[in-house]
Design a protein around this motif. Structure first.
Motif, PDB file in Angstrom:
ATOM      1  N   VAL A 168       0.768  -1.167  -0.048  1.00 48.50           N
ATOM      2  CA  VAL A 168       0.010   0.062  -0.128  1.00 48.50           C
ATOM      3  C   VAL A 168       0.732   1.326   0.019  1.00 48.50           C
ATOM      4  O   VAL A 168       1.651   1.336   0.783  1.00 48.50           O
ATOM      5  N   VAL A 194      -3.214   4.875  -1.509  1.00 49.14           N
ATOM      6  CA  VAL A 194      -4.504   5.755  -0.506  1.00 49.14           C
ATOM      7  C   VAL A 194      -3.956   7.118  -0.581  1.00 49.14           C
ATOM      8  O   VAL A 194      -2.755   7.344  -0.628  1.00 49.14           O
ATOM      9  N   ASN A 196      -4.427   9.670   1.719  1.00 48.25           N
ATOM     10  CA  ASN A 196      -4.818  10.109   3.072  1.00 48.25           C
ATOM     11  C   ASN A 196      -4.992  11.701   3.521  1.00 48.25           C
ATOM     12  O   ASN A 196      -4.700  12.532   2.425  1.00 48.25           O
ATOM     13  N   VAL A 228      -7.841   4.608  -2.878  1.00 43.06           N
ATOM     14  CA  VAL A 228      -8.636   4.732  -1.564  1.00 43.06           C
ATOM     15  C   VAL A 228      -8.391   6.163  -1.136  1.00 43.06           C
ATOM     16  O   VAL A 228      -7.277   6.430  -0.669  1.00 43.06           O
ATOM     17  N   THR A 230      -8.953   8.310   2.376  1.00 43.40           N
ATOM     18  CA  THR A 230      -8.937   8.065   3.653  1.00 43.40           C
ATOM     19  C   THR A 230      -8.803   9.514   4.408  1.00 43.40           C
ATOM     20  O   THR A 230      -7.959  10.221   4.019  1.00 43.40           O
ATOM     21  N   LEU A 241     -10.297   0.554   2.653  1.00 45.37           N
ATOM     22  CA  LEU A 241      -8.932   0.213   2.457  1.00 45.37           C
ATOM     23  C   LEU A 241      -8.696  -1.303   2.798  1.00 45.37           C
ATOM     24  O   LEU A 241      -8.238  -2.150   2.112  1.00 45.37           O
TER      25      LEU A 241
END
Lengths: 325, 141
Positions: A168, A194, A196, A228, A230, A241
């Motif tokens: 990831v 990700v 974030n 994803v 987040t 996730l």
């Protein structure tokens, strides 16, 4: 043999689920290469059951908080979780502040979670030399998932992808323009992206750049890394996730990719160990021979080139092997 | 760049236990230990004794350095010593610092706390003590 007895005690403890034994074993691996070989040889038959997830990304992207969230969800699914979180050592003093654990303290007293902070100790690949074998220890301890968190990385610390089943890559909005996303390195190793801190206004731009990167990828890949979004501190998006990790795992298991990844990893590991032994047990002793000193003198005088001298050294090594020394 | 260094490092867990939000001192000491080559695991604020001991076991530290400015030292230190014993980890050395009166410090030392540093102690003194206390141990011990 004191070492053999001590490592057998640790192995027995680890297989009985003792956190204390696992912790001692990891210290041994960090501190003493010879003793750790004894340990891993005994432990190895009991490994191969844990699924390894790697998290990497720049400093401050939120890796530790995401690891904490993932552990929380995995525990909710009844999974046990081992975590190895790597932070850098000072290049000046050799000391370190290992602070990833601060974000994970709610799991500390859970007997089905084991968290270990690890200094990189000068190793440059994003992990520590000991990380791979420490992963084996947590695998043998019976952890269903092992999560590896790298130091905050730049662009070229890619070692985690060699150890993890699912990698990831954690980014955050506003890290750079679209050229950053087409650079080689870290952007190529992600199984899952990700973004974030997705409540940041620059999210749309970062997500668009990333989608563009994936759209332009010329490789015909059976797996396209999902993106994803987040906000780890609020646990927003972390279920998505976890689902993405499970989906990638199913993909690897069903298409045979998992076995292939692990086979390649072990192949590399065996070759690395053999190369180190060849160097330490055959090549380095061969440099003690008088022929080698003459060859080096010849290289110094330009009567011989370095490649020819290396060939001579290898011949000397081959002779040593043939003589069984 | 440094070469990868093998060999043992001193590992110390630094913790703030209980209802105590004053973390300036613990951070100063953590930083000083880092600069002396120690691997410091910092666990953050508001830890229970159970959390401190579990973390110390998982991290396989040589010592726990507890910072206490709340007045709860006579409860928290003994509890941590007791939990270490329960976990079979009584070899992990407990020391600490903070606003701890001299007479309390003496009682705590008799109970098994290795050292108490009171306000005004220099970081050099603390670093020197840590190196002397933990520097001589080997990985196999």
């Amino acid at each position: 043999m004191a070492i053999a007895a001590a490592s057998q005690n640790l192995v027995d403890g680890i297989l009985a689920g003792s956190h204390r034994a696992a912790a001692k074993a990891i210290s041994l691996i960090e501190n003493d290469e010879r003793a750790s070989e004894q340990l891993i040889r005994r432990l190895y038959p009991q490994t191969g059951n844990a699924y390894t997830v790697g998290l990497t990304g720049p400093p401050g992207a939120g890796k530790s908080t995401l690891v904490d969230d993932i552990a929380q969800i995995a525990r909710g699914d009844g999974e046990s979780v081992g975590i190895i979180a790597v932070d850098p050592n000072s290049p000046f003093s050799g000391g370190a502040i290992l602070g990833d654990r601060i974000r994970m303290m709610r799991h500390t007293v859970d007997p089905d979670v084991f968290i270990r902070s690890m200094g990189s100790r000068g190793h440059l690949g994003g992990l520590a030399v000991a990380t791979s074998q420490a992963r084996d220890v947590l695998d043998a301890l019976g952890m269903g998932y092992v999560i590896l968190e790298t130091v905050g990385v730049g662009q070229s610390e890619l070692e985690v992808a060699e150890l993890a089943d699912t990698t990831v890559v954690v980014l955050m909005p506003g890290l750079g323009d679209s050229v950053q996303t087409i650079k080689a390195g870290i952007m190529e190793i992600a199984d899952i992206f990700v973004i974030n801190k997705a409540d940041h206004p620059a999210l749309a731009r970062t997500a668009a750049d990333l989608r563009e990167l994936l759209r332009l990828d010329p490789r015909q890949r059976a797996w396209t890394p999902p993106i994803v979004k987040t906000v780890a501190t609020n646990e927003d998006g972390v279920h998505e996730l976890w689902q993405a990790i499970l989906k990638h795992r199913r993909f690897l298991e069903e298409k045979g990719g998992l076995k292939e990844r692990r086979r390649r990893r072990l192949e590399r590991q065996v070759v690395e160990i053999a190369a180190r032994r060849l160097r330490e047990e055959v090549l380095v002793p061969s440099t003690e021979a008088s022929g080698f000193r003459r060859a080096v003198q010849a290289v110094t005088d330009r009567r011989l080139d370095p490649y020819a001298a290396a060939d001579q050294l290898m011949e000397e090594g081959a002779k040593r092997v043939a003589a069984g020394s | 760049m440094v070469e990868p260094v093998s060999g043992r490092r001193i590992r110390i867990l630094m913790a703030k236990a209980g209802l105590d939000g004053h973390d300036r001192g613990v951070k100063v000491v953590a930083r000083a230990l880092r600069d002396a080559g120690v691997e410091v695991i910092y666990t953050g604020l508001h830890q229970t004794p159970e959390q401190v001991v579990s973390a110390a076991v998982q991290e396989d530290v040589d010592g726990i350095g507890l910072s206490l400015l709340s007045g709860a030292h006579m409860t928290l230190f003994p509890r941590i010593l007791e939990l270490l014993k329960e976990r079979g980890a009584a070899d992990i050395v407990v020391f600490g610092g903070g606003t701890i009166p001299q007479e309390d410090a003496e009682i705590l030392k008799q109970a098994g706390v290795a050292q108490i540093f009171t306000p005004g102690t220099s970081t050099d003194t603390i670093v020197g003590w840590v190196k002397e206390r933990f520097g001589g141990r080997t990985a196999a011990a």
